[in-house]
Design a protein around this motif. Sequence first.
Motif, short mmCIF file in Angstrom:
data_model
loop_
_atom_site.label_atom_id
_atom_site.label_comp_id
_atom_site.label_asym_id
_atom_site.label_seq_id
_atom_site.Cartn_x
_atom_site.Cartn_y
_atom_site.Cartn_z
N ALA A 373 0.75 -1.40 0.01
CA ALA A 373 -0.05 0.30 -0.31
C ALA A 373 0.88 1.29 0.19
O ALA A 373 0.76 1.47 1.09
N ASP A 375 1.71 4.45 0.40
CA ASP A 375 0.59 5.70 0.61
C ASP A 375 1.85 6.90 0.40
O ASP A 375 2.85 7.36 0.65
N THR A 377 -0.13 9.68 0.34
CA THR A 377 -0.66 11.41 1.34
C THR A 377 0.02 11.80 2.60
O THR A 377 0.09 12.97 3.33
N LYS A 378 1.48 11.08 2.37
CA LYS A 378 2.55 11.68 4.06
C LYS A 378 2.99 12.57 3.23
O LYS A 378 3.80 13.57 3.90
N LEU A 392 -4.58 9.56 -3.78
CA LEU A 392 -4.89 7.96 -3.91
C LEU A 392 -4.79 6.92 -4.40
O LEU A 392 -4.45 6.47 -4.97
#
Length: 430
Positions: A373, A375, A377-378, A392
Amino acid sequence: MEKNIIELITPAFFILVVVEMLWAFLGKKPFYRYKDSVNSLSAGIYMQVFTVFIALGLTAIYASVYQRFSLITISGESWIAWALCYILADFFYYWYHRIAHEVNLFWASHVAHHQSEDYNFTVALRQGIFQNSFSLPFYLPLAVLGFPPYMFLLCIQVNFAYQFWIHTRGIPKLSILEYIWNTPSHHRVHHGRDPKYIDKNYAGTFIIWDRIFGSFKEEDEEPIYGVVKPMQTWSPIWSQIHYFQELFQLSRKTKSWKDKLAVWIKPPGWKPKDIGESVVPPEIDREKYRKFDTTIPKTLSVYTFLQFLFGLGASMVYIEFKKDLPMLEMIVLGFYILWTLWTIGAIFELKTAGMISELVRLASIAVLTNVYAFDFTKVAKLQHYLSTESILMLPFLMKVVAVTSFAVLGTFLITQKRFFSIKGYAAKTV
């Protein structure tokens, strides 16, 4: 300083590349070749990716020397101090650059910059991944003299940025500016492989160093560009390490223990007597001279161009957001950028290994985006450009591109009947 100047103006470099490319195309000037330009840009991207892992260490070394051995502390509040720092940085660059052409070990770190047989703005971005490590010792006197790290870093970055515009065939001699400044004409000489031009014009910004130390040469005819022994590959990895490998081979083959060491500190072209004659740069027959190139089907030209654009986009993301990416994502992204560019070079040569590598690369991206996954978004800065929903979607888009590319390349290879061979084509000099 959150980002260095080179990173900040890299988009401008690419815009200027496109402008020069369009100008050359519209003017029917043979300044650019597709594969050579991709190879040069790939070398630059390799350098940027590796710089992430070594820049902090090199800066720490300079800072340590400054803290322990500086004779005085120079303030950055005076413009005179900045001017002096820049002039001295350019002076020390001259000596690094000269040694990098006159000593084999240092030439191995620098040779990648000179391998292109073209001369255009992409060559300015073509750099050796080891060059910063080898050049740092030449700048340490600045630390001893008392110039703080931020002054040193800013001055050498401006110096490197200055050198971008001199990598062009499109600007003629510039009258009185030629006496003090390094110009496109002076630097064209430096990139020439004609015997009369070799080991000349080492300047970064000020050509006066060459005039003072006897390494200046006027451009009296346009050079033949490249190195004495032209590269016969589009591999961005081999271009970075091949000369180290040649030196290791010479050192291993000679029976003289003295020469085993001398190989590394002698000038390029030197050979131990028990191996053979040293290489003397030959005169070039301009009528018979042909640049290295390979022919590939148009389908693969379009395919590699699109994959290069994806790799270039990924490298821009890497450069822009590397400090904000989670460590695993940063390592994975960097690895896939390097893998993509190596594979493109291998496809340029129609190597079976390149075709297999590309299919494996695409399949692995599809698998990775399913089992891990990612990520993004961080990465707070990324949200300045994309909505959370778009961020996303990035892993899904990566998978779609990989699967589509796999299908396109796989279908093309199947139509060739000889699955990993390209019917009717051979990688050769044309």
